[in-house]
Scaffold this active site. Sequence first.
Site, PDB file in Angstrom:
ATOM      1  N   ILE A   1     121.710 -18.579  72.335  1.00 48.16           N
ATOM      2  CA  ILE A   1     121.198 -19.346  71.047  1.00 48.16           C
ATOM      3  C   ILE A   1     119.804 -19.327  71.038  1.00 48.16           C
ATOM      4  O   ILE A   1     119.235 -19.779  72.340  1.00 48.16           O
ATOM      5  CB  ILE A   1     122.113 -20.486  70.877  1.00 48.16           C
ATOM      6  CG1 ILE A   1     121.674 -21.199  69.431  1.00 48.16           C
ATOM      7  CG2 ILE A   1     121.803 -21.315  71.813  1.00 48.16           C
ATOM      8  CD1 ILE A   1     122.608 -22.545  69.025  1.00 48.16           C
ATOM      9  N   SER A   2     118.872 -19.147  70.010  1.00 45.69           N
ATOM     10  CA  SER A   2     117.533 -19.169  70.021  1.00 45.69           C
ATOM     11  C   SER A   2     117.093 -20.452  70.166  1.00 45.69           C
ATOM     12  O   SER A   2     117.735 -21.569  69.650  1.00 45.69           O
ATOM     13  CB  SER A   2     116.850 -18.634  68.788  1.00 45.69           C
ATOM     14  OG  SER A   2     117.578 -17.225  68.622  1.00 45.69           O
ATOM     15  N   GLN A   3     115.812 -20.803  70.719  1.00 42.91           N
ATOM     16  CA  GLN A   3     114.996 -21.950  70.760  1.00 42.91           C
ATOM     17  C   GLN A   3     114.825 -22.412  69.434  1.00 42.91           C
ATOM     18  O   GLN A   3     114.480 -21.716  68.674  1.00 42.91           O
ATOM     19  CB  GLN A   3     113.693 -21.543  71.524  1.00 42.91           C
ATOM     20  CG  GLN A   3     112.862 -22.695  71.481  1.00 42.91           C
ATOM     21  CD  GLN A   3     111.509 -22.272  72.289  1.00 42.91           C
ATOM     22  OE1 GLN A   3     111.404 -21.111  72.661  1.00 42.91           O
ATOM     23  NE2 GLN A   3     110.464 -23.393  72.445  1.00 42.91           N
TER      24      GLN A   3
END
Length: 201
Positions: A45-47
């Site tokens: 999951i992206s930052q």
Amino acid sequence: MGRDITDPSVLRVMGEIQRQDFVPAAYEAQAYDDGPLPIGLGQTISQPYIVALMTQELHLNHDCEVLEIGTGSGYQTAVLSRLAKKVYTIERLAQLSESAQTVLKGLGIMNVEFHVGDGSCGWPQPRTFDRVMITAGVPNLPQPVTEQLAEGGIIVAPLGYGGVQQLMAFEKKGQKLIEKMLCGCRFVKLIGEHAFDETED
Ligand code: SAM
């Protein structure tokens, strides 16, 4: 959130969408750390800062139809869905797409169409989009995807060959793509016919 995230609608939606809904239970305690987290199958999951920056750079409004390549957990999809008319999202791994569909349905988000397949080939039906976001590293913009960008549209994507990429925004003006460099970033690779080969390191 970084001080360069100034769009009030992006800040509002980042506050409304709860990242803990999208991370595996084992990582719930880290859900609000500003870093990527594993979501299984070797993906992340992206930052949050990068999600906000990529969203801001799309300059969305409620008339926009958005193509997202790399559904992942569905977190970025959910953020986009609150700022656009409709999101069309493609994920290569069926298990991740199904899990994202369950979470978004649970949140009552209805303006998202999901597809399982190779996003480097673009949306399977011929059509154009006002905005495109690629959420995995690509060596270059995949041509079938740029062909699906409408005139005046914007693509945001991480470009690069190694594990580190340059986050870029491109605006389509006639035959040209006017580029803007955003920042360095680290994304997993986009694996596909017009991206990286699965066997590449
Ligand atoms: N933004 C997502 C989130 O917040 O959860 C994270 C996306 S993750 C960094 C990149 C995703 O792209 C992974 O789920 C991966 O399986 C997917 N992917 C890789 N190659 C793809 C392809 N050719 N087409 C569609 N999705 C692909």
